[in-house]
Write a protein that holds these residues in place. Structure first.
Motif, short mmCIF file in Angstrom:
data_model
loop_
_atom_site.label_atom_id
_atom_site.label_comp_id
_atom_site.label_asym_id
_atom_site.label_seq_id
_atom_site.Cartn_x
_atom_site.Cartn_y
_atom_site.Cartn_z
N ARG A 136 41.94 18.61 35.66
CA ARG A 136 42.12 18.78 34.22
C ARG A 136 41.69 17.52 33.48
O ARG A 136 40.93 17.57 32.52
CB ARG A 136 43.58 19.10 33.89
CG ARG A 136 43.85 19.19 32.38
CD ARG A 136 45.30 19.04 32.03
NE ARG A 136 45.82 17.79 32.55
CZ ARG A 136 47.10 17.60 32.87
NH1 ARG A 136 47.97 18.55 32.71
NH2 ARG A 136 47.50 16.44 33.33
N ASP A 137 42.17 16.37 33.94
CA ASP A 137 41.82 15.11 33.29
C ASP A 137 40.31 14.85 33.34
O ASP A 137 39.71 14.42 32.36
CB ASP A 137 42.58 13.95 33.93
CG ASP A 137 44.08 14.07 33.73
OD1 ASP A 137 44.51 14.82 32.82
OD2 ASP A 137 44.83 13.42 34.49
N ARG A 138 39.70 15.13 34.48
CA ARG A 138 38.25 14.94 34.63
C ARG A 138 37.47 15.87 33.70
O ARG A 138 36.50 15.45 33.07
CB ARG A 138 37.85 15.18 36.09
CG ARG A 138 36.38 15.13 36.36
CD ARG A 138 35.91 13.70 36.51
NE ARG A 138 34.51 13.69 36.87
CZ ARG A 138 33.57 13.08 36.18
NH1 ARG A 138 33.90 12.38 35.11
NH2 ARG A 138 32.33 13.12 36.55
N LEU A 139 37.90 17.12 33.61
CA LEU A 139 37.19 18.07 32.75
C LEU A 139 37.37 17.74 31.27
O LEU A 139 36.43 17.90 30.49
CB LEU A 139 37.66 19.49 33.05
CG LEU A 139 37.20 20.06 34.38
CD1 LEU A 139 37.91 21.37 34.67
CD2 LEU A 139 35.70 20.24 34.41
N VAL A 140 38.54 17.28 30.88
CA VAL A 140 38.75 16.88 29.49
C VAL A 140 37.84 15.69 29.16
O VAL A 140 37.22 15.65 28.10
CB VAL A 140 40.24 16.55 29.23
CG1 VAL A 140 40.43 15.83 27.91
CG2 VAL A 140 41.07 17.81 29.27
N GLU A 141 37.75 14.75 30.08
CA GLU A 141 36.87 13.59 29.89
C GLU A 141 35.41 14.02 29.76
O GLU A 141 34.70 13.58 28.86
CB GLU A 141 37.04 12.64 31.07
CG GLU A 141 36.17 11.41 31.04
CD GLU A 141 36.37 10.60 32.31
OE1 GLU A 141 35.34 10.27 32.94
OE2 GLU A 141 37.52 10.31 32.67
N LEU A 142 34.97 14.91 30.64
CA LEU A 142 33.59 15.40 30.57
C LEU A 142 33.35 16.19 29.30
O LEU A 142 32.29 16.07 28.68
CB LEU A 142 33.28 16.27 31.79
CG LEU A 142 33.08 15.54 33.10
CD1 LEU A 142 33.08 16.51 34.27
CD2 LEU A 142 31.78 14.76 33.07
N ALA A 143 34.33 17.01 28.87
CA ALA A 143 34.17 17.80 27.66
C ALA A 143 34.03 16.91 26.43
O ALA A 143 33.24 17.19 25.53
CB ALA A 143 35.35 18.74 27.50
N GLU A 144 34.81 15.81 26.39
CA GLU A 144 34.74 14.92 25.24
C GLU A 144 33.40 14.20 25.15
O GLU A 144 32.90 13.96 24.06
CB GLU A 144 35.88 13.91 25.30
CG GLU A 144 37.22 14.53 24.98
CD GLU A 144 38.37 13.55 25.16
OE1 GLU A 144 38.16 12.41 25.61
OE2 GLU A 144 39.51 13.93 24.85
N THR A 145 32.81 13.87 26.28
CA THR A 145 31.54 13.16 26.25
C THR A 145 30.35 14.09 26.01
O THR A 145 29.29 13.63 25.61
CB THR A 145 31.29 12.41 27.57
OG1 THR A 145 31.25 13.34 28.66
CG2 THR A 145 32.36 11.37 27.81
N ARG A 146 30.53 15.40 26.22
CA ARG A 146 29.41 16.33 26.12
C ARG A 146 29.51 17.28 24.93
O ARG A 146 28.70 18.19 24.80
CB ARG A 146 29.33 17.19 27.39
CG ARG A 146 29.31 16.39 28.65
CD ARG A 146 27.93 16.21 29.18
NE ARG A 146 27.91 15.29 30.29
CZ ARG A 146 27.69 15.61 31.54
NH1 ARG A 146 27.48 16.86 31.86
NH2 ARG A 146 27.68 14.69 32.47
N ARG A 147 30.49 17.11 24.08
CA ARG A 147 30.61 18.01 22.92
C ARG A 147 29.38 17.91 22.07
O ARG A 147 28.87 16.83 21.79
CB ARG A 147 31.83 17.64 22.09
CG ARG A 147 33.12 17.96 22.78
CD ARG A 147 33.92 18.95 21.98
NE ARG A 147 34.91 19.56 22.83
CZ ARG A 147 36.08 19.01 23.11
NH1 ARG A 147 36.40 17.85 22.62
NH2 ARG A 147 36.93 19.62 23.91
N SER A 148 28.91 19.07 21.62
CA SER A 148 27.72 19.08 20.77
C SER A 148 28.03 19.79 19.47
O SER A 148 28.71 20.80 19.44
CB SER A 148 26.57 19.80 21.49
OG SER A 148 26.94 21.11 21.80
N GLY A 149 27.52 19.25 18.40
CA GLY A 149 27.64 19.88 17.10
C GLY A 149 29.01 19.76 16.46
O GLY A 149 29.29 20.45 15.50
N LEU A 150 29.87 18.89 16.97
CA LEU A 150 31.20 18.76 16.36
C LEU A 150 31.35 17.42 15.71
O LEU A 150 30.82 16.44 16.08
CB LEU A 150 32.29 18.94 17.42
CG LEU A 150 32.33 20.30 18.09
CD1 LEU A 150 33.42 20.33 19.14
CD2 LEU A 150 32.59 21.38 17.06
#
Length: 150
Positions: A136-150
């Motif tokens: 969960r922590d790893r995926l949240v970290e990856l999601a924050e670095t890869r967000r597009s258009g926000l």
């Protein structure tokens, strides 16, 4: 997935079978008349199908898997109808760890992913708690670095 998850899946399936048998038994006992034969045949068929589903728990759990790739999470599940979902990290909106009483007693958890699309709802059941929390922590970290258009 943890091998212990098979027992949780099997227990839930068998509990459902017992529930159906108890309901049918109560209907038979408290009915004013004896239920028609097709009802017995139908109830027997339902119980047999549910027992077959319980037996397939071992294969069904082995068919669940995931892999973290460079740009997305790939999730697979299904025996007869296999479903493979690729969830880009940038599309993850929420990653949640849930533990019901049965999974908690086995030291397991379910990792749930929420994306903007309802069709890509992914659950990874039967993960050891430590693995689920670190994933969960790893995926949240990856999601924050890869967000597009926000």
């Amino acid at each position: 997935m943890s091998p212990k998850y098979v027992w949780a899946d099997l227990a839930l399936n068998l509990l459902l079978v017992v529930g159906v048998v108890v309901v049918f038994a109560l209907i038979t006992v408290f009915a004013d008349e004896r239920p028609p034969v097709p009802l017995y045949v139908g109830a027997g068929a339902v119980v047999l199908l549910m027992l077959l589903n319980a037996v397939l728990a071992f294969r069904r759990v082995r068919a669940i898997g995931y892999i973290l790739r460079e740009d997305d999470l790939l999730f697979r599940r299904g025996i007869l109808f296999e479903r493979v979902i690729a969830v880009p990290y940038g599309r993850l909106q929420m990653v949640d760890v849930t533990r019901g009483p049965l999974l908690r007693s086995l030291g397991l958890a379910t990792l749930k992913f929420v994306t903007a699309s309802a069709a890509t709802g992914v659950n990874l059941p039967g993960l050891p708690v430590a693995e689920a929390e670190s994933l969960r922590d790893r995926l949240v970290e990856l999601a924050e670095t890869r967000r597009s258009g926000l």
